[in-house]
Design an enzyme around this catalytic site. Structure first.
Site, short mmCIF file in Angstrom:
data_model
loop_
_atom_site.label_atom_id
_atom_site.label_comp_id
_atom_site.label_asym_id
_atom_site.label_seq_id
_atom_site.Cartn_x
_atom_site.Cartn_y
_atom_site.Cartn_z
N GLY A 586 0.83 -1.19 0.00
CA GLY A 586 0.00 0.00 0.00
C GLY A 586 0.87 1.24 0.00
O GLY A 586 2.11 1.19 0.03
N GLU A 587 0.19 2.40 -0.04
CA GLU A 587 0.92 3.65 -0.01
C GLU A 587 0.04 4.73 0.60
O GLU A 587 -1.18 4.61 0.64
CB GLU A 587 1.37 4.07 -1.40
CG GLU A 587 0.22 4.26 -2.40
CD GLU A 587 0.72 4.61 -3.77
OE1 GLU A 587 1.78 5.28 -3.85
OE2 GLU A 587 0.08 4.24 -4.76
N ASP A 728 -8.51 4.06 14.14
CA ASP A 728 -8.91 3.39 12.90
C ASP A 728 -9.03 1.89 13.13
O ASP A 728 -8.55 1.09 12.33
CB ASP A 728 -7.90 3.69 11.79
CG ASP A 728 -8.42 3.29 10.41
OD1 ASP A 728 -9.63 3.00 10.29
OD2 ASP A 728 -7.63 3.24 9.45
#
Length: 874
Positions: A586-587, A728
């Protein structure tokens, strides 16, 4: 006229229950009773393989229906049948194309879609949840498949399914009988789960219901209450086809429904004259289950009319001696209606139904005279009818000369037409007023993006909104104040004390007493605050680190960060050249996350290293790498994140293994779990059953789900003890190893796979609003209390096997509007519905996590203890 009316009623079929074992009559594909015009298809190969040739055991044309071209696995081609009336469909038989030994095409698998109105199509699933029906293995044998559950439908589509490119052809026959009950839909509260000591978990949901489930209410469909299968006396006994105890019943708990009754609504295909309603009810009083004590039904004559005021009531004779399930017959006194609404009142803790049927006759409204019978053929020439027919017409045709009776009839008809038109106008005006009032009520509550501008601080994620000037008030105050997403006035606790009930407490309360009063973290240690009767939620001077992935894994008190910056915490420096890139996970805004193979990491870290069993395989790690063009603030946050993560040491928290910071780009190396994230893991599995074992289908058990829940609560308990706020928490941020050990991480936001789980405000701030507490969305308050809310949503994900996004029926804007309902606290807020396999006591725990007042939410310590009682071996 009386004789005619009596004859009309006697000729009308009186409905009864349907037994699926005997409702197995051919519906007319083979013998031609289903006409060619009622057989259509999405495509056909040739005119000689058109849909009208799809008749079982027939060889017209080229011997079958064949869709155009070779069928791809992704293609959806269908054969559609219009049965011209509602049918209780129990069996489907299929053949391939034999064509007098010249054909070699057949459907190895197929699925069904059905519709009762021709507009809404429903995919059929068997009792195990599978859509696929095994078809033919050659071109000539007919394969007969029973449908469990049966289908009540008028339209049916047969859709061939293939795993490779094939040419398929089909011939079919359907079996069933007419659905003369006339019921097209029923609505009811969602069934609940029974949990009792010494008994298995018993979900009593309507698992075959084909309508909508919204706000824990079923509507617009049919299900287990009309499948013709009655439940056994002991509802926990298993039938051969059943997945879990209690499958045959739909049940409700008394104390979970405030009014003390279950309200059900029944819609019918036409106006009917109702004789009685029969309800098959369980009566295992030893387990708190009894038939209903009474029932009250009201009627609606037409779809657009109001419910009639006069109900039909019936009181049952309760039985505390015989625990047998039984039919209870409720007389409906020959009331006419197209819809019924019945309230079944509880006699004990639980009430369970397995079947509901109606005895009725379709209403025939007689004309002034019986209709004239016209023979099928005419005698004589010149199109003249026979003398007998002409005499009958002469006897029934009104005189052409005027009469007082004819004039009176015309005046009466004119008056009736006028009254009907006036009623239509009045109904239209009432509906219009209701619509306008609803729009006017909803308008002040909408959270409009154009009214909000976002300004992000460069050093943190604190979101400040600026609202336009408010014009002077020229009218009375609205019943509730308008609120805006993360409005600055709601970020000031002093300004909130008169607005929110939980902020009206005395500001002089001690720091350890909790609540929303801002604590002084110097007055008590995190451990002391955590052990208080109300959880301690640090809110002052919270430092939010901008992580590499774009998320903020932990928001921590400034006191903690200051101590970290003053203290040099050493983390092992790993040789960068030993990290072999595998793939990008991911980024984010400032960096990327890579999956790498770390050569010699076990030897580098030495004994006691938190690494998975290698079994001769390379060690896989997740590497968070800062971009070379990252800002100086991002670089400082990255180093602080390293120092914070180096302090975390818990078996359920992802652990920092080593770093590469001697040169650019800066990297931190963390554990990587081979089973990936929990969301992907669960969404690819089914609930454990004999079917999954027999077919090697990946599955999980209730015990597995509880074990996962305990681990997540353990990790969050650890973070809460340090006053760390995750912000989160979700299944996408929980990683699993091969032993189903869970570690909480922060990779979710960086992956495009989960981009739909985040909502972008004004194109800049990205928030997981479907997991966020109302005060986090409206006030910008991220605390341990808001993590508890997110934990409740994570539990909901787990027990739905991540098959559905939270609030999937709501748009992002509606989710935000729903948080406003929590703020107003007027009983309009929408909660997530109970997952079908979730024990009721566990769902009650979820509901406590979503308490409006944060003081009512349990701490992670209490959540951990409660979950361990469900999974004592965790």
């Amino acid at each position: 006229m009386l004789l005619y009316l009596l004859l009309a009623i006697l000729l009308t079929n009186v409905n009864g229950q349907i037994d699926p074992a005997h409702c197995r009559y051919p519906l007319g594909m083979e013998d031609g009773r289903i006409k060619n015009d009622d057989i259509t298809a999405s495509s056909q190969w040739y005119e000689t393989t058109a849909p009208q040739y799809a008749r079982l055991n027939r060889e017209e044309g080229d011997g079958a229906w064949c869709p155009a071209g070779q069928l791809q696995p992704s293609d959806v081609q269908y054969l559609q049948l219009d049965l011209r009336q509602l049918i209780f469909l129990t069996v489907v038989a299929t053949q391939g194309r034999y064509a007098r030994n010249s054909g070699n095409e057949y459907a190895r698998k197929y699925r069904l879609e059905y519709s009762r109105d021709g507009r809404r199509w429903i995919s059929w699933r068997n009792r195990l949840g599978s859509e696929i029906i095994m078809g033919n293995i050659n071109t000539y044998d007919s394969v007969v498949r029973d449908l469990h559950p049966p289908i009540i439908t008028r339209f049916l589509r047969l859709i061939p399914v293939t795993d490779a490119v094939h040419t398929v052809c089909m011939r079919v026959e359907l079996f069933g009988c007419a659905w003369q009950d006339g019921l097209t839909a029923y609505s009811s509260p969602e069934g609940q789960t029974m949990m009792a000591p010494g008994y298995p978990i018993t979900p009593l949901n309507d698992s075959t219901y084909d309508g909508a489930l919204e706000r824990r209410k079923l509507s617009g469909g049919l299900g287990q209450l009309t499948d013709g299968v009655i439940g056994q006396d002991d509802f926990v006994q298993r039938r051969q086809y059943r997945l879990w105890p209690g499958y045959d019943y739909v049940g409700w708990r008394n104390d979970s429904l405030g009014p003390g009754y279950v309200e059900m609504e029944f819609q019918f295909d036409r106006q009917r004259n109702f004789t009685s309603m029969k309800v098959h009810s369980n009566n295992m009083f030893s387990r708190g289950v009894k038939i209903f004590s009474s029932v009250s039904c009201v009627f609606k004559l037409h779809l657009i009319s109001e419910w009639e005021a006069e109900p039909v009531e019936f009181y049952t004779v309760l039985d505390d001696r015989n625990p047998s399930a039984r039919y209870v017959t409720i007389p409906l006194k020959h009331r006419s209606a197209t819809a019924l609404r019945c309230r079944f009142y509880f006699a004990d803790t639980w009430m369970m139904f397995s079947e509901i049927s109606f005895q009725s006759a379709t209403n025939v409204i007689p004309t002034q005279r019986p209709p004239v019978w016209t023979p099928p053929s005419y005698e004589g020439t010149g199109g003249k009818v026979s003398e007998t027919t002409q005499k009958a017409e002469d006897q029934t045709t009104p005189s052409k000369t005027g009469s007082p009776e004819e004039g009176s009839t015309s005046i009466l008809i004119g008056c009736l037409v006028t009254i009907i038109l006036l009623l239509v106008v009045i109904i239209f005006l009432i509906l219009w007023c209701q619509y306008v009032c609803k729009v006017m009520e909803k308008a002040p509550r909408r959270i409009l993006e154009e009214e909000v501008t976002v300004r992000l601080s460069s050093s943190s994620d604190t979101i400040i909104l600026q609202t336009p000037p408010v014009p002077p008030r020229v009218s009375l105050d609205p019943p509730y104040e308008r609120i805006f997403l993360l409005d600055p006035q709601y970020q000031d606790p002093a300004a909130l004390r008169n607005k929110l009930p939980e902020l009206s407490q005395s500001a002089e309360a001690s720091a350890c007493s909790g609540g929303y009063a801002e604590p002084d973290v110097t007055l008590c240690t995190p451990h002391q605050c955590f052990q208080s009767s109300v959880p301690h939620y640090a809110e002052t001077d919270i430092i939010s680190l901008q992580g590499v992935t774009g998320s903020n894994m932990y928001a921590v008190p400034a006191l903690t960060v200051d101590s970290l910056t003053r203290k040099d915490i050493s983390v092992a420096e790993f040789p960068r050249e030993r990290l072999l890139f595998r793939e990008k996970l991911g980024e984010g805004q400032f960096g990327e996350v890579h999956l790498c193979e770390a050569e010699g990491l076990a030897e580098f870290l030495g004994e006691g290293a938190p690494l998975p069993e290698q079994d001769g395989r390379p060690v896989l790690v997740a590497v968070k790498q800062l971009r070379a063009d990252a800002t100086s603030n991002a670089r400082n946050d990255f180093l602080k994140e390293i120092k914070i993560m180096s302090r975390l040491n818990n078996p359920n928290i992802i652990q920092l293994l080593c770093v590469c910071v001697s040169s650019d780009p800066l990297c931190m190396v963390t554990e990587y779990m081979e089973n990936g994230d929990l969301n992907m893991f669960l969404s690819q599995r089914e609930m454990e059953s004999t079917l999954t074992h027999a077919n090697n289908i990946p599955s999980v058990s209730i015990a597995d789900l509880l074990h996962m829940s305990v681990q997540i609560s353990s990790g969050m308990k650890y973070l809460a003890s340090l006053n760390f706020v995750h912000r989160d928490l979700a299944t996408r941020n929980c990683l699993l190893d091969r032993h189903l050990t869970i570690k909480i991480s922060d990779f979710g936001m960086s992956r495009n796979l989960y981009s739909s789980d985040y909502y972008r405000i004004q194109g800049r701030a990205v928030l997981p609003i479907r997991w966020m507490a109302w005060e986090s969305i409206l006030l910008g308050k991220f605390t341990t209390a808001s993590d508890v809310w997110a934990f409740g949503v994570t539990l909901w994900e787990i027990f739905t096997l991540c098959k559905e996004q939270p609030y999937s029926l709501l748009s992002d804007e509606q989710v935000i509007e729903n948080t406003g309902e929590f703020f107003r606290n007027q009983g309009r807020q929408i909660f997530l519905s109970a997952p079908p396999l979730c024990p009721s006591s566990l769902f009650e725990l979820m509901m406590r996590c979503w308490s409006r007042d944060i003081a009512d939410r349990p701490s992670f310590h209490r959540l951990y203890q409660a979950l361990r009682t469900f999974a004592p071996h965790s």
